[in-house]
Design a protein around this motif. Structure first.
Motif, short mmCIF file in Angstrom:
data_model
loop_
_atom_site.label_atom_id
_atom_site.label_comp_id
_atom_site.label_asym_id
_atom_site.label_seq_id
_atom_site.Cartn_x
_atom_site.Cartn_y
_atom_site.Cartn_z
N LYS A 1 0.83 -1.23 0.00
CA LYS A 1 0.00 0.00 0.00
C LYS A 1 0.84 1.25 0.00
CE LYS A 1 0.51 -2.37 3.68
NZ LYS A 1 -0.12 -2.99 4.80
N ILE B 1 -9.06 -0.14 8.92
CA ILE B 1 -8.24 -0.66 7.82
C ILE B 1 -6.80 -0.93 8.26
CG2 ILE B 1 -9.59 0.09 5.83
CD1 ILE B 1 -8.13 2.72 5.82
N ASN B 2 -6.59 -0.99 9.55
CA ASN B 2 -5.27 -1.45 10.02
C ASN B 2 -5.51 -2.54 11.07
OD1 ASN B 2 -2.87 -1.12 12.21
ND2 ASN B 2 -2.13 -0.84 10.14
N GLY B 3 -5.12 -3.76 10.72
CA GLY B 3 -5.37 -4.90 11.60
C GLY B 3 -4.60 -4.80 12.91
N THR B 4 -3.34 -4.36 12.82
CA THR B 4 -2.51 -4.26 14.02
C THR B 4 -3.12 -3.28 15.02
OG1 THR B 4 -0.58 -4.73 12.69
CG2 THR B 4 -0.18 -3.69 14.82
N TYR C 1 1.34 -9.47 11.64
CA TYR C 1 0.38 -8.44 11.24
C TYR C 1 1.04 -7.09 11.00
CZ TYR C 1 -2.98 -11.66 13.53
OH TYR C 1 -3.71 -12.73 13.92
N ALA C 2 2.08 -6.80 11.80
CA ALA C 2 2.63 -5.44 11.81
C ALA C 2 3.52 -5.18 10.60
CB ALA C 2 3.40 -5.23 13.11
N GLU C 3 3.67 -3.92 10.27
CA GLU C 3 4.60 -3.51 9.22
C GLU C 3 6.04 -3.68 9.73
OE1 GLU C 3 3.64 -2.50 5.99
OE2 GLU C 3 1.90 -3.41 6.92
N ASP D 1 1.89 1.35 11.66
CA ASP D 1 0.57 0.88 12.12
C ASP D 1 0.04 1.79 13.21
OD1 ASP D 1 0.37 -1.80 10.68
OD2 ASP D 1 2.29 -2.06 11.71
N ASP E 1 0.01 3.61 7.89
CA ASP E 1 -0.45 2.49 7.06
C ASP E 1 -1.92 2.68 6.69
OD1 ASP E 1 -0.10 -0.43 6.10
OD2 ASP E 1 -1.85 -0.54 7.41
N LYS F 1 -3.72 3.25 2.92
CA LYS F 1 -4.88 2.49 2.41
C LYS F 1 -6.04 3.43 2.08
CE LYS F 1 -3.53 -1.58 5.04
NZ LYS F 1 -3.52 -2.15 6.40
N GLY G 1 -7.85 -8.50 8.29
CA GLY G 1 -7.16 -7.38 7.67
C GLY G 1 -5.66 -7.56 7.54
N ALA G 2 -5.13 -8.64 8.09
CA ALA G 2 -3.69 -8.88 8.00
C ALA G 2 -3.44 -10.36 8.28
CB ALA G 2 -2.94 -8.02 9.02
#
Ligand code: NAP
Ligand code: HSE
Length: 438
Positions: free
Chosen positions: A105, A158-161, A188-190, A196, A201, A205, A300-301
């Motif tokens: 993204k 829109i951020n799973g973390t 999950y994390a970047e 995050d 992030d 998105k 989401g992740a």
């Protein structure tokens, strides 16, 4: 037909998940796409690192340009992340006439305008479903499913973390740092989890969602961005007392003056469906003029949910390369020559749990008789409720929940129950589905 050859850039969480999903579901995927999809080469930094997928059949390299320049490869899947190395690789892949699939993204939000222009000139496809909301096909839903609508606004977790952290803080009172470490361990994390936590992030998105919803260029620098790092358990508690939950939302709204794009923690009334989206799950609520509101929900992740979206993009590209251009997506999703003859089960073979409601004679031993009939049919009882009957009544209401059994077992038991003198009148049967697994 020859398999389509894929080169992976990156073999971490999403790369590994993609290899696993392609291997496990290869046959079914080929029936949809029209051709097999084969990963022939992959790049990573450290070739000695343990992977979550088998790699024996994949040629590994530390030189990603080798993958991008490999003439054997038809589609390059970029799963490295960031927008420096990834940008150069994607632009080179496009220049080399390769189609590109990416989950990145940051790359699309920051360099998408340039990348799409290059792809358009070169006549290749760039697909990026996995870049937003993990496994949820939200790009396809907005770009294709809602194509007849004027989209008014969208709001998404829109951020799973971030959602994983907020949920654990609010439901379990766990400390921020500990939950973040869990999110990192689960993939999950970047690479930089600050992306995050500080909302970057989510802003990447949202940039993409706003462009496909409103037909505007990608403009990451215009997104107002606030993260979750300042939210305290106290705020969560007060919001709860007021009837709200705190969620980190990305919001894009069309107004008479222009487009709002903002990412920030938000109080949402508890009765809203999106307020109960917890853990790593994401959801996007879209308000469109014809459709009204619609909600898209899912993981989401994580390795395989994200791989689900990556592989869906691969199938799209392969269909475009392979199949009848007038029928790019087969009418029944699978290629006409790959339609299966697997039998459809009779209702008697269906498996479900049951709620039973009956009137029974109010005397000792009746419950035992009924339980014996069910037991003889192999049906085990999960719960029994017997409301107190009105004073002097000779009958009692009996409500039972059963575990899952075949419909044929329940039919046999109901037919037997109807012959019992103790069962007074017909038995109401309602099927129960927990919808939480198989
Ligand atoms: P990851 O687990 O860190 O994997 C990144 C991979 O890229 C690793 O295999 C790494 O090699 C490799 N790599 C890094 N720099 C490289 C370089 N210069 N040359 C060659 N290989 C390089 O990351 P990930 O979670 O899979 O995420 C990949 C992309 O998907 C990112 O854009 C991310 O934002 C996106 N995404 C992730 C998720 C998720 O749930 N994780 C969900 C949606 C989208 P080594 O393994 O040898 O270090
Ligand atoms: N780090 C991202 C998240 C991965 O937690 O949502 C999925 O894009």
């Amino acid at each position: 037909m020859k398999p389509v050859k894929v080169g992976l850039l990156g073999l971490g969480t999403v790369g590994g998940g993609t290899v696993n999903v392609l291997a496990r579901n290869g046959e079914e995927i080929a029936r949809r796409a029209g051709r097999a999809i084969q990963v022939v080469q992959a790049s990573a930094r450290d070739l000695n690192k343990q992977r979550i997928c088998p790699t024996e059949r994949i040629r590994l390299t530390t030189d990603s340009m080798e993958v991008v320049n490999n003439p054997e490869i038809d589609i390059v899947v970029e799963l490295i992340g960031g927008n420096s190395v990834a940008r150069d690789l994607v632009l080179k892949a496009i220049a080399n006439d390769k189609h590109v699939v990416t989950a990145n993204k940051a790359l699309i939000a920051l360099n998408g305008n340039e990348i799409f222009e290059a792809a358009h000139k070169q006549g290749v496809m760039v697909a990026f479903e996995a870049a937003v909301a993990g496994g949820i096909p939200i790009i396809k839903a907005i770009r294709e499913g809602l194509a007849g609508n004027r989209i008014e606004w969208l709001a998404g977790i829109i951020n799973g973390t971030g959602n994983f952290i907020l949920t654990a803080m609010s439901d379990e009172g766990r400390p921020f740092a500990e939950v973040l470490a869990d999110a990192q361990r689960l993939g999950y994390a970047e690479a930089d989890p600050g992306f995050d936590v500080e909302g970057i992030d989510a802003a990447h998105k949202l940039t993409i969602l706003a462009s496909i919803a409103f037909g505007i260029p990608l403009q990451f620098d215009k997104v107002y961005t606030e993260g979750i790092s300042k939210i305290t358990p106290e705020d969560i508690g007060y919001a709860d007392r007021l009837g709200y939950r705190i969620k980190h939302l990305g919001i894009a709204r069309r107004t008479a003056e222009g487009i709002e794009m903002r990412v920030h923690p938000t109080l949402i009334p508890r009765r809203q469906l999106i307020a109960s989206v917890d853990g790593v799950m994401n959801a996007v609520l879209v308000r469109a003029d014809a459709m009204g509101p619609s909600l898209y929900y899912g993981a989401g992740a994580g390795a395989e949910p994200t791989a689900s979206a990556v592989v869906a993009d691969l199938v799209d590209v392969v269909r475009a390369l392979t199949t009848d251009p007038n029928n790019r997506v087969p009418h029944l999703a699978f290629q006409p020559d790959a339609i299966s003859s697997v039998p459809v089960l009779a209702m008697e073979e269906a498996k479900t749990a049951y709620y039973l409601n009956m009137d029974a004679a109010d005397r000792p031993g009746v419950l035992g008789e009924i339980a014996t009939v069910l037991g003889d049919a192999g049906i085990s009882i999960e719960a029994v409720v017997q409301p107190e009957p009105p004073r002097g009544a000779a009958r009692a209401r009996l409500i039972l929940l059963t575990h899952r059994v075949h419909e044929r077992q329940m039919n046999a038991a109901l037919s037997k129950l109807s012959t019992l003198e103790a069962v007074l009148g017909p038995v109401t049967r309602i099927r129960v589905e927990h919808l939480n697994g198989d």
